[in-house]
Design a protein around this motif. Structure first.
Motif, PDB file in Angstrom:
ATOM      1  N   GLY A  55       4.421   5.127  -3.956  1.00 27.19           N
ATOM      2  CA  GLY A  55       2.444   5.087  -4.062  1.00 27.19           C
ATOM      3  C   GLY A  55       1.471   6.408  -5.523  1.00 27.19           C
ATOM      4  O   GLY A  55       1.102   5.780  -5.627  1.00 27.19           O
ATOM      5  N   ARG A  56       2.712   7.248  -6.155  1.00 27.23           N
ATOM      6  CA  ARG A  56       1.939   8.234  -6.752  1.00 27.23           C
ATOM      7  C   ARG A  56       1.665   7.376  -8.216  1.00 27.23           C
ATOM      8  O   ARG A  56       0.712   8.019  -8.738  1.00 27.23           O
ATOM      9  CB  ARG A  56       2.842   9.345  -7.051  1.00 27.23           C
ATOM     10  N   GLU A  57       2.600   6.300  -8.376  1.00 25.97           N
ATOM     11  CA  GLU A  57       2.393   5.834  -9.615  1.00 25.97           C
ATOM     12  C   GLU A  57       1.934   4.609 -10.069  1.00 25.97           C
ATOM     13  O   GLU A  57       2.611   3.722  -9.100  1.00 25.97           O
ATOM     14  CB  GLU A  57       3.811   5.935 -10.713  1.00 25.97           C
ATOM     15  N   GLY A  58       1.988   3.511 -10.818  1.00 28.57           N
ATOM     16  CA  GLY A  58       2.460   2.109 -10.751  1.00 28.57           C
ATOM     17  C   GLY A  58       0.787   1.643 -10.126  1.00 28.57           C
ATOM     18  O   GLY A  58       0.178   2.420  -9.432  1.00 28.57           O
ATOM     19  N   GLY A  59       1.131   0.274  -9.788  1.00 25.31           N
ATOM     20  CA  GLY A  59      -0.281  -0.577  -9.038  1.00 25.31           C
ATOM     21  C   GLY A  59       0.034  -0.554  -7.684  1.00 25.31           C
ATOM     22  O   GLY A  59       0.709   0.068  -6.935  1.00 25.31           O
ATOM     23  N   ILE A  60      -1.194  -1.992  -6.877  1.00 25.69           N
ATOM     24  CA  ILE A  60      -0.619  -2.252  -5.729  1.00 25.69           C
ATOM     25  C   ILE A  60      -0.413  -3.576  -5.612  1.00 25.69           C
ATOM     26  O   ILE A  60      -1.391  -4.528  -5.076  1.00 25.69           O
ATOM     27  CB  ILE A  60      -2.177  -2.124  -4.833  1.00 25.69           C
ATOM     28  N   ALA A  61      -0.176  -4.425  -6.935  1.00 20.32           N
ATOM     29  CA  ALA A  61       0.545  -6.080  -6.948  1.00 20.32           C
ATOM     30  C   ALA A  61       0.737  -6.744  -6.035  1.00 20.32           C
ATOM     31  O   ALA A  61       0.496  -6.986  -4.974  1.00 20.32           O
ATOM     32  CB  ALA A  61       0.896  -6.284  -8.217  1.00 20.32           C
ATOM     33  N   ALA A 232      -4.257  -2.083   3.439  1.00 25.50           N
ATOM     34  CA  ALA A 232      -4.970  -0.971   4.266  1.00 25.50           C
ATOM     35  C   ALA A 232      -3.767  -0.288   5.112  1.00 25.50           C
ATOM     36  O   ALA A 232      -4.433   0.501   5.216  1.00 25.50           O
ATOM     37  CB  ALA A 232      -6.360  -1.686   5.137  1.00 25.50           C
ATOM     38  N   VAL A 233      -2.481  -0.462   4.866  1.00 27.22           N
ATOM     39  CA  VAL A 233      -1.431  -0.320   5.390  1.00 27.22           C
ATOM     40  C   VAL A 233      -1.100   1.243   4.326  1.00 27.22           C
ATOM     41  O   VAL A 233      -0.700   2.657   3.932  1.00 27.22           O
ATOM     42  CB  VAL A 233      -0.712  -0.095   5.826  1.00 27.22           C
ATOM     43  N   HIS A 234      -1.207   0.909   2.966  1.00 23.52           N
ATOM     44  CA  HIS A 234      -1.418   1.544   1.936  1.00 23.52           C
ATOM     45  C   HIS A 234      -1.952   2.407   1.320  1.00 23.52           C
ATOM     46  O   HIS A 234      -2.360   3.688   0.901  1.00 23.52           O
ATOM     47  CB  HIS A 234      -1.141   0.010   0.426  1.00 23.52           C
ATOM     48  N   PHE A 235      -2.965   2.644   1.754  1.00 23.10           N
ATOM     49  CA  PHE A 235      -4.452   2.940   1.640  1.00 23.10           C
ATOM     50  C   PHE A 235      -4.534   4.231   2.629  1.00 23.10           C
ATOM     51  O   PHE A 235      -4.457   5.078   2.306  1.00 23.10           O
ATOM     52  CB  PHE A 235      -5.520   2.401   2.229  1.00 23.10           C
ATOM     53  N   LEU A 240      -3.233   9.338   4.405  1.00 20.61           N
ATOM     54  CA  LEU A 240      -2.835  10.651   5.344  1.00 20.61           C
ATOM     55  C   LEU A 240      -1.749  11.025   4.611  1.00 20.61           C
ATOM     56  O   LEU A 240      -1.830  12.504   5.747  1.00 20.61           O
ATOM     57  CB  LEU A 240      -2.517   9.507   6.281  1.00 20.61           C
ATOM     58  N   GLU A 241      -1.017  11.093   4.167  1.00 23.14           N
ATOM     59  CA  GLU A 241      -0.338  11.450   3.164  1.00 23.14           C
ATOM     60  C   GLU A 241      -0.049  12.486   2.466  1.00 23.14           C
ATOM     61  O   GLU A 241       0.786  13.117   1.611  1.00 23.14           O
ATOM     62  CB  GLU A 241       1.559  11.237   3.457  1.00 23.14           C
ATOM     63  N   GLY A 242      -1.535  12.655   1.726  1.00 23.54           N
ATOM     64  CA  GLY A 242      -2.269  13.310   0.493  1.00 23.54           C
ATOM     65  C   GLY A 242      -1.071  13.160  -0.305  1.00 23.54           C
ATOM     66  O   GLY A 242      -0.515  13.560  -1.657  1.00 23.54           O
TER      67      GLY A 242
END
Length: 283
Positions: A55-61, A232-235, A240-242
């Motif tokens: 999740g550091r890179e890319g998007g959220i499609a 919501a889980v992604h956020f 949480l893990e920074g």
């Protein structure tokens, strides 16, 4: 005494207004803070690319698709059962011990923490029914979770319809079902609709129950049996893990925008339906 009572009323009114303004100010502060932090990171690539590198890179499609799929499954299952149960309780039964138990159960279920629903969904849908972490497991769990809300809001909306509507329908020869469909439900539709919209918002924003049942896969879900990660889980995981606060704020901002768009579109649709019903009633 009258002056004291009048002054007390003014003080109470001032305190009520102050409390309401404080709540609104806090709400706007949170929303504006998230939008200011998140909107600059939202672009076309962010919306169309899948997450990469945790999740550091890319998007959220993939998380957008997962959110919509889980919510769709939950609503498709919960609406018929919820509204049907409400109609049965309000129109086909009399007040007795059974109806009181059902209403009490619905109210109790509405207050259960979402993590408990998540554990139930994990044990029953994921393990016992062997559905695994999947869109279907997440949607079924969310359907169970929002069902009490739809039942109670729909029943209250139906009970709020004046009995004169039913009496007029019966006097014109309408059957019980015709009375419900053509006289009662159109008048109660706005209250029922509000309950459904509240449930949709809860589905989109839910974290714990979905994480335990739908999983947290970053891949694009290709079927109802594929694992997925909702927005919501992604956020939650990013924050949480920074992993990436920039993407976390962007996801949160997009969540707010999505819920706002859904509510505005649904209210516009409901207004058009109400206007058409009013025109028909006048004719």
């Amino acid at each position: 005494m009258k002056k004291i009572g009048h002054m007390g009323g003014k003080i109470a009114k001032t305190l009520i207004w102050f409390a309401a303004l404080m709540v609104l100010a806090l709400l706007f502060f949170i929303i504006i803070h998230i939008l200011v932090k998140g909107l600059p990171a939202i672009d076309w690539r962010f919306l169309t690319d899948i997450p990469r590198s945790m999740g550091r890179e890319g998007g959220i499609a993939s998380t957008i698709v997962g959110t919509l799929m889980v919510t769709a499954v939950a609503i498709v299952i919960a609406i018929p059962f919820g509204i049907g149960s409400a109609v049965y309780l309000a129109e086909y039964t009399h007040e007795n011990i059974v109806t009181r138990v059902i209403r009490f159960s619905a109210e109790a279920l509405a207050g259960i923490p979402s993590i408990v629903y998540g554990l139930f969904g994990f044990i029953f849908f994921v393990i016992y029914l062997n559905l695994g972490w999947s869109v279907l497991s997440g949607g079924l769990t969310m359907a169970v979770m929002i069902l009490p809300t739809i039942i109670r809001t729909s029943e209250e909306a139906i009970l709020a319809v004046p009995n004169s509507y039913r009496e007029v329908s019966y006097s014109l020869g309408g059957t019980k079902w015709q009375t419900i469909v053509k006289a009662v439900f159109p008048s109660a539709s706005r209250g029922v609709f509000n309950g459904v919209m509240l449930s949709i918002g809860r589905c989109i924003a839910e974290t714990a129950a979905v994480m335990l049942t739908a999983g947290s896969s970053l891949g694009m879900p290709t079927s109802l049996f594929a694992p997925t990660r909702t927005m919501a889980v992604h956020f939650y995981i990013l924050a949480l893990e920074g992993i990436s606060m920039k993407n976390a704020y962007a996801t949160a901002a997009l969540l707010i925008i999505l819920i706002f768009i859904v509510n505005v579109a649904a209210n516009m649709l409901m207004s058009k339906i109400s206007a058409k019903e009013s025109v028909k009633a006048k004719r």
